[in-house]
Design a protein around this motif. Sequence first.
Motif, PDB file in Angstrom:
ATOM      1  N   THR A  81     -60.763  13.635  34.437  1.00  0.00           N
ATOM      2  CA  THR A  81     -59.529  13.555  33.647  1.00  0.00           C
ATOM      3  C   THR A  81     -59.642  14.466  32.428  1.00  0.00           C
ATOM      4  O   THR A  81     -60.728  14.599  31.853  1.00  0.00           O
ATOM      5  CB  THR A  81     -59.279  12.105  33.207  1.00  0.00           C
ATOM      6  OG1 THR A  81     -59.119  11.278  34.371  1.00  0.00           O
ATOM      7  CG2 THR A  81     -58.019  11.996  32.355  1.00  0.00           C
ATOM      8  N   VAL A  82     -58.526  15.052  32.064  1.00  0.00           N
ATOM      9  CA  VAL A  82     -58.419  15.834  30.830  1.00  0.00           C
ATOM     10  C   VAL A  82     -57.475  15.096  29.890  1.00  0.00           C
ATOM     11  O   VAL A  82     -56.458  14.541  30.328  1.00  0.00           O
ATOM     12  CB  VAL A  82     -57.906  17.247  31.133  1.00  0.00           C
ATOM     13  CG1 VAL A  82     -57.530  17.992  29.860  1.00  0.00           C
ATOM     14  CG2 VAL A  82     -58.963  18.032  31.909  1.00  0.00           C
ATOM     15  N   TYR A  83     -57.822  15.107  28.614  1.00  0.00           N
ATOM     16  CA  TYR A  83     -57.046  14.384  27.613  1.00  0.00           C
ATOM     17  C   TYR A  83     -56.490  15.354  26.576  1.00  0.00           C
ATOM     18  O   TYR A  83     -57.092  16.385  26.273  1.00  0.00           O
ATOM     19  CB  TYR A  83     -57.934  13.355  26.907  1.00  0.00           C
ATOM     20  CG  TYR A  83     -58.521  12.328  27.830  1.00  0.00           C
ATOM     21  CD1 TYR A  83     -59.808  12.476  28.347  1.00  0.00           C
ATOM     22  CD2 TYR A  83     -57.787  11.204  28.214  1.00  0.00           C
ATOM     23  CE1 TYR A  83     -60.347  11.538  29.203  1.00  0.00           C
ATOM     24  CE2 TYR A  83     -58.320  10.259  29.068  1.00  0.00           C
ATOM     25  CZ  TYR A  83     -59.597  10.435  29.566  1.00  0.00           C
ATOM     26  OH  TYR A  83     -60.121   9.500  30.429  1.00  0.00           O
ATOM     27  N   LEU A  84     -55.347  14.973  26.026  1.00  0.00           N
ATOM     28  CA  LEU A  84     -54.773  15.698  24.897  1.00  0.00           C
ATOM     29  C   LEU A  84     -54.494  14.682  23.803  1.00  0.00           C
ATOM     30  O   LEU A  84     -53.583  13.859  23.930  1.00  0.00           O
ATOM     31  CB  LEU A  84     -53.486  16.426  25.291  1.00  0.00           C
ATOM     32  CG  LEU A  84     -52.848  17.259  24.180  1.00  0.00           C
ATOM     33  CD1 LEU A  84     -53.723  18.484  23.865  1.00  0.00           C
ATOM     34  CD2 LEU A  84     -51.437  17.718  24.567  1.00  0.00           C
ATOM     35  N   HIS A  85     -55.287  14.736  22.739  1.00  0.00           N
ATOM     36  CA  HIS A  85     -55.107  13.830  21.615  1.00  0.00           C
ATOM     37  C   HIS A  85     -54.250  14.543  20.575  1.00  0.00           C
ATOM     38  O   HIS A  85     -54.627  15.614  20.091  1.00  0.00           O
ATOM     39  CB  HIS A  85     -56.455  13.432  21.026  1.00  0.00           C
ATOM     40  CG  HIS A  85     -56.338  12.475  19.872  1.00  0.00           C
ATOM     41  ND1 HIS A  85     -55.707  11.257  19.983  1.00  0.00           N
ATOM     42  CD2 HIS A  85     -56.767  12.576  18.586  1.00  0.00           C
ATOM     43  CE1 HIS A  85     -55.752  10.637  18.824  1.00  0.00           C
ATOM     44  NE2 HIS A  85     -56.395  11.420  17.962  1.00  0.00           N
ATOM     45  N   MET A  86     -53.125  13.948  20.258  1.00  0.00           N
ATOM     46  CA  MET A  86     -52.161  14.565  19.361  1.00  0.00           C
ATOM     47  C   MET A  86     -52.020  13.734  18.100  1.00  0.00           C
ATOM     48  O   MET A  86     -51.813  12.522  18.170  1.00  0.00           O
ATOM     49  CB  MET A  86     -50.800  14.685  20.054  1.00  0.00           C
ATOM     50  CG  MET A  86     -50.863  15.398  21.410  1.00  0.00           C
ATOM     51  SD  MET A  86     -49.244  15.608  22.175  1.00  0.00           S
ATOM     52  CE  MET A  86     -48.816  13.905  22.519  1.00  0.00           C
ATOM     53  N   THR A  87     -52.142  14.373  16.958  1.00  0.00           N
ATOM     54  CA  THR A  87     -51.982  13.702  15.679  1.00  0.00           C
ATOM     55  C   THR A  87     -50.919  14.420  14.849  1.00  0.00           C
ATOM     56  O   THR A  87     -50.531  15.545  15.165  1.00  0.00           O
ATOM     57  CB  THR A  87     -53.302  13.670  14.896  1.00  0.00           C
ATOM     58  OG1 THR A  87     -53.692  15.016  14.578  1.00  0.00           O
ATOM     59  CG2 THR A  87     -54.398  13.008  15.723  1.00  0.00           C
ATOM     60  N   GLY A  88     -50.468  13.771  13.803  1.00  0.00           N
ATOM     61  CA  GLY A  88     -49.482  14.382  12.923  1.00  0.00           C
ATOM     62  C   GLY A  88     -48.214  14.792  13.641  1.00  0.00           C
ATOM     63  O   GLY A  88     -47.620  15.826  13.344  1.00  0.00           O
ATOM     64  N   LEU A  89     -47.788  13.988  14.594  1.00  0.00           N
ATOM     65  CA  LEU A  89     -46.634  14.355  15.407  1.00  0.00           C
ATOM     66  C   LEU A  89     -45.354  14.409  14.586  1.00  0.00           C
ATOM     67  O   LEU A  89     -45.150  13.594  13.673  1.00  0.00           O
ATOM     68  CB  LEU A  89     -46.487  13.373  16.565  1.00  0.00           C
ATOM     69  CG  LEU A  89     -47.543  13.543  17.674  1.00  0.00           C
ATOM     70  CD1 LEU A  89     -47.590  12.323  18.567  1.00  0.00           C
ATOM     71  CD2 LEU A  89     -47.259  14.790  18.485  1.00  0.00           C
ATOM     72  N   GLN A  90     -44.522  15.378  14.911  1.00  0.00           N
ATOM     73  CA  GLN A  90     -43.256  15.593  14.224  1.00  0.00           C
ATOM     74  C   GLN A  90     -42.122  15.637  15.257  1.00  0.00           C
ATOM     75  O   GLN A  90     -42.376  15.866  16.444  1.00  0.00           O
ATOM     76  CB  GLN A  90     -43.306  16.878  13.417  1.00  0.00           C
ATOM     77  CG  GLN A  90     -44.373  16.883  12.347  1.00  0.00           C
ATOM     78  CD  GLN A  90     -44.181  15.766  11.324  1.00  0.00           C
ATOM     79  OE1 GLN A  90     -43.049  15.454  10.920  1.00  0.00           O
ATOM     80  NE2 GLN A  90     -45.277  15.155  10.903  1.00  0.00           N
ATOM     81  N   PRO A  91     -40.891  15.442  14.822  1.00  0.00           N
ATOM     82  CA  PRO A  91     -39.775  15.465  15.785  1.00  0.00           C
ATOM     83  C   PRO A  91     -39.731  16.721  16.639  1.00  0.00           C
ATOM     84  O   PRO A  91     -39.323  16.655  17.803  1.00  0.00           O
ATOM     85  CB  PRO A  91     -38.544  15.366  14.872  1.00  0.00           C
ATOM     86  CG  PRO A  91     -39.032  14.589  13.698  1.00  0.00           C
ATOM     87  CD  PRO A  91     -40.445  15.040  13.477  1.00  0.00           C
ATOM     88  N   GLU A  92     -40.183  17.841  16.105  1.00  0.00           N
ATOM     89  CA  GLU A  92     -40.174  19.079  16.900  1.00  0.00           C
ATOM     90  C   GLU A  92     -41.210  19.079  18.006  1.00  0.00           C
ATOM     91  O   GLU A  92     -41.222  19.983  18.843  1.00  0.00           O
ATOM     92  CB  GLU A  92     -40.372  20.296  15.985  1.00  0.00           C
ATOM     93  CG  GLU A  92     -41.569  20.226  15.082  1.00  0.00           C
ATOM     94  CD  GLU A  92     -41.222  19.682  13.698  1.00  0.00           C
ATOM     95  OE1 GLU A  92     -40.321  18.814  13.599  1.00  0.00           O
ATOM     96  OE2 GLU A  92     -41.874  20.116  12.735  1.00  0.00           O
ATOM     97  N   ASP A  93     -42.090  18.083  18.027  1.00  0.00           N
ATOM     98  CA  ASP A  93     -43.043  17.943  19.129  1.00  0.00           C
ATOM     99  C   ASP A  93     -42.446  17.182  20.308  1.00  0.00           C
ATOM    100  O   ASP A  93     -43.095  17.044  21.350  1.00  0.00           O
ATOM    101  CB  ASP A  93     -44.312  17.215  18.654  1.00  0.00           C
ATOM    102  CG  ASP A  93     -45.089  18.013  17.633  1.00  0.00           C
ATOM    103  OD1 ASP A  93     -45.502  17.422  16.615  1.00  0.00           O
ATOM    104  OD2 ASP A  93     -45.298  19.226  17.863  1.00  0.00           O
ATOM    105  N   THR A  94     -41.238  16.688  20.153  1.00  0.00           N
ATOM    106  CA  THR A  94     -40.570  15.970  21.228  1.00  0.00           C
ATOM    107  C   THR A  94     -40.334  16.891  22.416  1.00  0.00           C
ATOM    108  O   THR A  94     -39.743  17.963  22.279  1.00  0.00           O
ATOM    109  CB  THR A  94     -39.227  15.405  20.741  1.00  0.00           C
ATOM    110  OG1 THR A  94     -39.474  14.426  19.734  1.00  0.00           O
ATOM    111  CG2 THR A  94     -38.454  14.775  21.890  1.00  0.00           C
ATOM    112  N   ALA A  95     -40.825  16.484  23.581  1.00  0.00           N
ATOM    113  CA  ALA A  95     -40.732  17.309  24.787  1.00  0.00           C
ATOM    114  C   ALA A  95     -41.343  16.552  25.964  1.00  0.00           C
ATOM    115  O   ALA A  95     -41.975  15.505  25.776  1.00  0.00           O
ATOM    116  CB  ALA A  95     -41.480  18.634  24.599  1.00  0.00           C
ATOM    117  N   VAL A  96     -41.155  17.099  27.147  1.00  0.00           N
ATOM    118  CA  VAL A  96     -41.915  16.654  28.309  1.00  0.00           C
ATOM    119  C   VAL A  96     -43.191  17.490  28.351  1.00  0.00           C
ATOM    120  O   VAL A  96     -43.120  18.726  28.331  1.00  0.00           O
ATOM    121  CB  VAL A  96     -41.124  16.811  29.616  1.00  0.00           C
ATOM    122  CG1 VAL A  96     -41.990  16.418  30.812  1.00  0.00           C
ATOM    123  CG2 VAL A  96     -39.855  15.967  29.569  1.00  0.00           C
TER     124      VAL A  96
END
Length: 129
Positions: A81-96
């Motif tokens: 498995t590969v993971y993507l840990h995302m922090t500091g998310l902002q509305p512009e990060d909204t996506a599929v």
Amino acid sequence: QLQVLESGGGLVQPGGSLTLSCAASGFAVRDYGIGWFRQAPGKRREGVACIASSSKSDGSKYYEEAMRGRFTISRDNDENTVYLHMTGLQPEDTAVYHCAVQEWCDDIIHAPNSFSGSWGQGTQVTVSS
């Protein structure tokens, strides 16, 4: 056949964090470049991050500039498995967010709109208060 299944998306408040998972079947994650690109409504695909093969390359990690420092990609060979840990998310990060697989990382990051490898159906990430 290279198959991947994404999970972990959801609704998060601005400034929040999420970790996406990309579970692979039919191949070993160590043998391919695996990464993420995203697509927001009405917009073109955008490269996010990629981790190079550790068996055929050096396992380097690559990030689109806007995500550098906020997102971290990692690989668990035992879990395949590969993971993507995302922090500091902002509305512009909204996506599929789609997990993508190819021999090398170049197209996943730099040319997602002409990507010819394998990718999954994606997981929705929504950043909103």
